[in-house]
Design an enzyme around this catalytic site. Structure first.
Site, PDB file in Angstrom:
ATOM      1  N   SER A 118       0.995  -1.155   0.153  1.00 48.58           N
ATOM      2  CA  SER A 118      -0.017  -0.152   0.020  1.00 48.58           C
ATOM      3  C   SER A 118       0.866   1.147  -0.046  1.00 48.58           C
ATOM      4  CB  SER A 118      -0.936   0.034   1.150  1.00 48.58           C
ATOM      5  OG  SER A 118      -1.735   1.261   1.249  1.00 48.58           O
ATOM      6  N   GLY A 119       1.308   1.567  -0.941  1.00 45.84           N
ATOM      7  CA  GLY A 119       2.087   2.886  -1.360  1.00 45.84           C
ATOM      8  C   GLY A 119       1.682   3.904  -0.565  1.00 45.84           C
ATOM      9  N   THR A 135      -4.965   2.590   1.989  1.00 42.97           N
ATOM     10  CA  THR A 135      -5.802   1.678   0.896  1.00 42.97           C
ATOM     11  C   THR A 135      -6.758   0.958   1.672  1.00 42.97           C
ATOM     12  OG1 THR A 135      -3.689   1.383  -0.220  1.00 42.97           O
ATOM     13  CG2 THR A 135      -5.857  -0.038  -1.244  1.00 42.97           C
ATOM     14  N   GLY A 139      -0.336   4.143   1.841  1.00 45.93           N
ATOM     15  CA  GLY A 139      -0.528   3.836   3.311  1.00 45.93           C
ATOM     16  C   GLY A 139      -2.035   3.850   3.822  1.00 45.93           C
ATOM     17  N   GLU A 183       6.204   1.829  -7.903  1.00 50.96           N
ATOM     18  CA  GLU A 183       5.680   0.635  -8.477  1.00 50.96           C
ATOM     19  C   GLU A 183       7.177   0.132  -9.005  1.00 50.96           C
ATOM     20  OE1 GLU A 183       1.570   2.518  -9.127  1.00 50.96           O
ATOM     21  OE2 GLU A 183       2.825   2.245 -10.870  1.00 50.96           O
TER      22      GLU A 183
END
Length: 188
Positions: A88-89, A93, A91, A155
């Site tokens: 969860s880039g 999600t 943070g 990503e």
């Protein structure tokens, strides 16, 4: 290749290198040990992060590790001794938060990959790999740090990080290149 394209590639590669240079090597090693020792591994990511996570799951399978992807019909239940790896880039999600709660209630260990050390997902994680890259959470205005759009730096960093983790896991598990190749699908 024109100078403009060459400069864009150089800039993008420099950005990825700078991000990966700031990832804590000790945490990478700890995450690899956690995965190598897991009874089961289940992985999850949203959007383009999901593509990177699924590619990593494929390599974990090639290494001979017991891995599944959330949403596949053959994904087993998690429990004690198992690891839920989530990306969860940004943070926050919502799907990742829900799945981390399910994994925690089942007794599994939550391993999170994120760019936001203070996000809600990080508070639910048992272990975190912080990837300090721009995501969609900070891709506009003054916080913007990358020439690449939205979460592309995060990503791209995931892809390279996962490849290095595969090399470390290969050493930990003793998987040979021949054994890995033998596990590659013949259904392509």
């Amino acid at each position: 290749m024109g100078d403009q394209n060459e400069n864009l590639f150089r800039t993008a590669l420099d950005e990825l290198g700078a991000v990966l240079a700031r990832v804590d090597e000790g945490r990478i090693d700890a995450a690899c040990s956690m995965l190598a020792d897991a009874g089961r591994i289940v992985v999850y990511g949203c959007g383009r992060e999901a593509l990177q996570v699924k590619g990593f799951a494929m390599r974990l399978y090639h290494l001979g590790l017991p891995v599944s992807v959330v949403g596949d019909m053959t994904t087993p239940p998690l429990g004690p001794g198992d690891v839920f790896l989530a990306s969860s880039g940004p943070g926050e999600t919502s799907t990742v938060l829900t799945l981390m709660r399910v994994a925690r209630e089942a007794g599994a260990t939550n391993l999170l990959l994120t760019a936001q050390a203070d996000g809600s997902t990080a508070r639910l994680a048992d272990a975190t790999l912080l990837i300090p890259a721009q995501t969609m959470a900070n891709d506009q205005g003054p916080p913007r740090t990358s020439v690449l759009p939205m979460g592309s730096v995060f990503e791209g960093a995931l892809f390279l990080l996962f490849e290095v983790m595969v090399l470390k896991l290969k050493a930990l598990t003793g998987a040979s290149p021949e054994a890995m190749r033998a596990r590659h699908t013949n259904m392509e």
